[in-house]
Design a protein around this motif. Structure first.
Motif, PDB file in Angstrom:
ATOM      1  N   LEU A  51       0.835  -1.201   0.000  1.00  0.00           N
ATOM      2  CA  LEU A  51       0.000   0.000   0.000  1.00  0.00           C
ATOM      3  C   LEU A  51       0.869   1.249   0.000  1.00  0.00           C
ATOM      4  O   LEU A  51       1.846   1.317   0.744  1.00  0.00           O
ATOM      5  CB  LEU A  51      -0.896   0.011   1.232  1.00  0.00           C
ATOM      6  N   LEU A 100      -7.422   5.460   2.422  1.00  0.00           N
ATOM      7  CA  LEU A 100      -7.839   4.067   2.522  1.00  0.00           C
ATOM      8  C   LEU A 100      -8.603   3.804   3.815  1.00  0.00           C
ATOM      9  O   LEU A 100      -9.639   3.139   3.808  1.00  0.00           O
ATOM     10  CB  LEU A 100      -6.619   3.138   2.435  1.00  0.00           C
ATOM     11  N   LEU A 144      -3.816  -3.228   6.855  1.00  0.00           N
ATOM     12  CA  LEU A 144      -2.745  -2.243   6.682  1.00  0.00           C
ATOM     13  C   LEU A 144      -1.413  -2.823   7.150  1.00  0.00           C
ATOM     14  O   LEU A 144      -0.383  -2.655   6.494  1.00  0.00           O
ATOM     15  CB  LEU A 144      -3.053  -0.961   7.451  1.00  0.00           C
ATOM     16  N   ASN A 179      -0.201  -5.487   4.588  1.00  0.00           N
ATOM     17  CA  ASN A 179       0.108  -5.004   3.234  1.00  0.00           C
ATOM     18  C   ASN A 179       0.891  -3.701   3.191  1.00  0.00           C
ATOM     19  O   ASN A 179       1.166  -3.197   2.105  1.00  0.00           O
ATOM     20  CB  ASN A 179      -1.195  -4.816   2.442  1.00  0.00           C
TER      21      ASN A 179
END
Length: 114
Positions: free
Chosen positions: A2, A10, A65, A68
């Motif tokens: 990410l 996000l 989160l 990734n």
């Protein structure tokens, strides 16, 4: 992985009740930590208000989160998110943690015990 510059967006898409100040929506050095602190503060409010469905949603977003994200994001979740929430995690709340965050919490508690 990410992109760090999109983390506030996000989180905002997944947690509609959470809004970030304008300065946290713009990519800047050190802003990941501020975004995660804001996210942790919101999650803490949800824990104190017994909004268990929202708490579970926050924990799931944090786990995604963490899984990734960049090393900076992972560090922010470990140090800011989990550290901030640790005193609030009683039995029913800590049971809502996804496995990856349970492991982070265990590591944190073991570090404190040393």
């Amino acid at each position: 992985m990410l992109p760090d510059s999109k983390i506030s967006q996000l989180i905002g898409l997944q947690i509609p009740g959470l809004t970030f100040p304008a300065e946290q929506q713009q990519p800047a050095k050190g802003s990941i930590s501020k975004v995660i602190h804001t996210f942790a503060d919101y999650t803490g409010r949800m824990i104190r208000n017994e909004q268990l469905h929202e708490v579970k949603r926050c924990f799931n977003v944090a786990a995604v989160l963490y899984h990734n994200g960049s090393s900076a994001l992972r560090n922010a979740i470990e140090s800011a998110f989990m550290y901030t929430l640790s005193p609030l995690l009683c039995g029913k709340h800590k049971e809502l943690l996804p496995l990856s965050l349970k492991n982070v919490r265990i590591q944190h508690l073991q570090t404190i015990a040393l």
